[in-house]
Scaffold this motif. Structure first.
Motif, mmCIF file in Angstrom:
data_model
loop_
_atom_site.group_PDB
_atom_site.id
_atom_site.type_symbol
_atom_site.label_atom_id
_atom_site.label_comp_id
_atom_site.label_asym_id
_atom_site.label_seq_id
_atom_site.Cartn_x
_atom_site.Cartn_y
_atom_site.Cartn_z
ATOM 1 N N PRO A 132 0.841 -1.198 0.000
ATOM 2 C CA PRO A 132 0.000 0.000 0.000
ATOM 3 C C PRO A 132 0.876 1.247 0.000
ATOM 4 C CG PRO A 132 -0.012 -1.029 2.176
ATOM 5 C CD PRO A 132 0.733 -1.959 1.263
ATOM 6 N N LEU A 133 0.458 2.244 -0.753
ATOM 7 C CA LEU A 133 1.268 3.446 -0.931
ATOM 8 C C LEU A 133 0.577 4.696 -0.396
ATOM 9 C CD1 LEU A 133 2.493 2.642 -4.564
ATOM 10 C CD2 LEU A 133 3.751 2.310 -2.419
ATOM 11 N N ASP A 134 -0.383 4.522 0.495
ATOM 12 C CA ASP A 134 -1.023 5.679 1.109
ATOM 13 C C ASP A 134 -0.008 6.455 1.945
ATOM 14 O OD1 ASP A 134 -3.792 5.143 0.323
ATOM 15 O OD2 ASP A 134 -3.617 3.391 1.614
ATOM 16 N N GLY A 135 -0.144 7.749 1.940
ATOM 17 C CA GLY A 135 0.715 8.583 2.765
ATOM 18 C C GLY A 135 2.059 8.909 2.168
ATOM 19 N N GLU A 136 2.367 8.372 0.972
ATOM 20 C CA GLU A 136 3.627 8.734 0.326
ATOM 21 C C GLU A 136 3.574 10.216 -0.072
ATOM 22 O OE1 GLU A 136 6.158 6.832 0.159
ATOM 23 O OE2 GLU A 136 5.308 4.880 0.649
ATOM 24 N N PRO A 137 4.678 10.955 0.090
ATOM 25 C CA PRO A 137 4.637 12.405 -0.145
ATOM 26 C C PRO A 137 4.240 12.785 -1.568
ATOM 27 C CG PRO A 137 6.901 11.625 0.143
ATOM 28 C CD PRO A 137 6.006 10.510 0.553
ATOM 29 N N TRP A 138 4.554 11.958 -2.553
ATOM 30 C CA TRP A 138 4.220 12.292 -3.940
ATOM 31 C C TRP A 138 2.730 12.176 -4.238
ATOM 32 C CZ3 TRP A 138 1.960 7.875 -5.401
ATOM 33 C CH2 TRP A 138 2.456 6.673 -4.892
ATOM 34 N N ALA A 139 1.995 11.396 -3.419
ATOM 35 C CA ALA A 139 0.578 11.180 -3.705
ATOM 36 C C ALA A 139 -0.215 12.482 -3.655
ATOM 37 C CB ALA A 139 -0.008 10.163 -2.733
ATOM 38 N N ALA A 140 0.130 13.349 -2.721
ATOM 39 C CA ALA A 140 -0.593 14.620 -2.578
ATOM 40 C C ALA A 140 -0.257 15.607 -3.693
ATOM 41 C CB ALA A 140 -0.281 15.239 -1.218
ATOM 42 N N LYS A 141 0.804 15.347 -4.433
ATOM 43 C CA LYS A 141 1.228 16.273 -5.482
ATOM 44 C C LYS A 141 0.546 16.013 -6.824
ATOM 45 C CE LYS A 141 5.884 16.631 -3.454
ATOM 46 N NZ LYS A 141 7.332 16.395 -3.710
ATOM 47 N N LEU A 142 -0.207 14.921 -6.932
ATOM 48 C CA LEU A 142 -0.826 14.557 -8.192
ATOM 49 C C LEU A 142 -1.980 15.486 -8.538
ATOM 50 C CD1 LEU A 142 -1.007 10.685 -7.673
ATOM 51 C CD2 LEU A 142 0.600 11.911 -9.144
ATOM 52 N N GLY A 143 -2.270 15.616 -9.836
ATOM 53 C CA GLY A 143 -3.460 16.338 -10.268
ATOM 54 C C GLY A 143 -4.710 15.570 -9.880
ATOM 55 N N ASP A 144 -5.858 16.215 -9.956
ATOM 56 C CA ASP A 144 -7.100 15.601 -9.482
ATOM 57 C C ASP A 144 -7.431 14.313 -10.221
ATOM 58 O OD1 ASP A 144 -7.414 17.598 -7.619
ATOM 59 O OD2 ASP A 144 -8.817 18.770 -8.830
ATOM 60 N N THR A 145 -7.297 14.312 -11.540
ATOM 61 C CA THR A 145 -7.606 13.099 -12.303
ATOM 62 C C THR A 145 -6.658 11.976 -11.929
ATOM 63 O OG1 THR A 145 -8.497 14.374 -14.154
ATOM 64 C CG2 THR A 145 -7.818 12.104 -14.614
ATOM 65 N N GLU A 146 -5.366 12.288 -11.825
ATOM 66 C CA GLU A 146 -4.382 11.261 -11.487
ATOM 67 C C GLU A 146 -4.587 10.724 -10.071
ATOM 68 O OE1 GLU A 146 -2.615 13.702 -14.789
ATOM 69 O OE2 GLU A 146 -3.685 14.131 -12.931
#
Length: 449
Positions: A132-146
């Protein structure tokens, strides 16, 4: 980036493989354990230093044969920064078929390209097999669709490294000028698109659309565009066996494609045998006015022509059933997943590789690949064709194709191919889609089937 055919519907063979594998091994290594097991990455992870030393660590990454070079830049940069070794391994075609087979046998990589959609991600049993990759710092940087991609049952299992393909209309600017058409006449809905097709055919004297019955997979797009008025409640109902692909709206979309586009003479004469590469050539040469396709068509053009040449000759606009929005279509190179291998050091290194890819290396990666950015804060590279920029602009309001909404993506293109050869009626196409959908959903253990 050289992409595979985006959003390829699940193959019949894949359905049978996963039905068998689910019965025998739940499509996973029987030693994998459940999603609650211990070890690094089994819960939201702590901060990762993307450039921490990993001397002596070796990771493997599976890719499709024609995307083996896609992660090359990031692999080289990661190895130089950390001392790790990352080996990209091509899985023989058909990728979507052979990966589940290899996993069911107990073989697994550390990392893998995989389509991050609700219809395809479940085939690798993410809750059992993936970190599981929840909470990875890059996840919050994605655009809405991504951000909406790579998530199953509320848990993120895929890092999104490229934007999903965008479905829309490529058109030849010279043909449109000959027909006296301007941007003000671009369609706001599918009915207007067909009307535009008649106008350009009558005024310019060429086929309005190029259709690729020989390759089959592009046949799905005209039907896809017409399904955008089905709301989320309908898709939720479909995914719980309360709605059916035989719904009158689906049958009507197929019938409209058969009668009002193909039957009305809006496609080129050899539409039954036309090819994907032939569609790019025909559009470029002005033998067809429009091609409805996804970003792989853009890749085909860029492989043969410069940005300046494309900008002079080819344009693009979005369209859906009743407005001018585009559609997004996930593909295999959009997502990267990390596996539970039982080796904590390698699992941590796999997470670090993703943090590096979507962290300090991301600007260099998209510059090297000449692709749009999935992170709004990171500008897309200079020099992208206007068609690519138009797709990027359309992405935030784009609707998902059925591969992004349905828990199973049936082989719609195969049934449509049967239809254009006179082997099936639109109603029989819809029934074939429903039968396969229900079969695979039941094999997956989906509630309601």
């Amino acid at each position: 980036m050289q992409r595979v055919r985006p959003a390829l519907p699940v193959l019949r063979a894949l359905a049978l493989i996963c039905a068998t594998a689910l019965a025998a091994t739940a499509c996973s290594d029987p030693t994998a354990g459940d999603g609650g097991g211990g070890g690094a990455g089994s819960s939201p992870a702590a901060r990762v230093d993307p450039t921490a030393r990993l001397d002596g660590v070796k990771l493997t990454m599976w890719t499709a044969q024609n995307t083996l070079g896609a992660p090359r830049q990031v692999i080289d940069a990661f190895e130089k920064a950390t001392g790790a070794t990352v080996e990209a391994q091509a899985v023989p075609d058909l990728y979507e078929q052979n990966v589940p087979t290899k996993l069911a046998s107990g073989d697994r990589p550390d990392l893998m390209f995989w389509q991050p959609s609700v219809s395809t991600l479940p085939f690798v049993q993410p809750h059992r097999n993936l970190l599981p990759l929840d909470g990875e710092p890059w996840a919050a940087k994605l655009g809405d669709t991504e951000k909406s991609l790579g998530v199953v049952d509320g848990t993120r299992y895929a890092a999104i490294v490229t934007s999903p393909a965008v479905l829309g209309v490529y058109y030849n600017k010279d043909v449109f000028r000959k027909a006296g058409l301007t941007e003000a006449q671009f369609p706001h809905g599918y009915a207007e698109l067909l009307k535009l097709g008649h106008t350009v055919k009558d005024r310019a004297g060429v086929a309005a659309f190029y259709e690729s019955g020989g390759d089959k997979w592009p046949l799905q797009w005209h039907t896809q565009v017409q399904l955008t008025d089905l709301d989320q409640r309908w898709w939720d109902g479909l995914n719980t066996n309360k709605e059916k692909w035989t719904d009158p709206a689906v049958v009507r979309a197929i019938t409209t494609y058969k009668d009002q586009l193909l039957g009305a003479g809006l496609a080129q004469k050899n539409y039954r045998t036309g090819t994907f590469t032939g569609s790019a050539d025909a559009l470029w040469n002005g033998e067809a006015a429009m091609v409805l396709n996804v970003t792989s068509f853009q890749t085909q053009l860029q492989a043969q022509h410069t940005t300046a040449e494309i900008d002079r000759r080819i344009g693009w606009f979005p369209v859906s059933n009743s407005d001018a929005d585009g559609l997004y279509s996930p593909d295999q190179t959009n997502g990267v997943v990390a596996f539970r291998t039982g080796d904590e050091k390698r699992q941590n290194a796999a997470r670090q590789f993703l943090a590096f890819w979507l962290g300090p290396d991301y600007p260099a990666y998209i510059e090297a690949m000449k692709i749009p950015s999935v992170q709004p804060a990171v500008p897309s590279p200079d020099g992208l064709p206007e068609t690519s920029l138009a797709q990027l602009k359309a992405l935030p309001t784009a609707d998902g194709v059925f591969q992004a909404k349905a828990i199973v993506a049936p082989d719609t293109h195969l049934w449509l191919a049967d239809m254009i050869y006179g082997k099936k009626t639109p109603r029989e196409v819809a029934q074939a889609i429903q039968d396969q959908f229900a079969q695979v959903a039941k094999a997956q253990g989906a509630p309601g089937f």
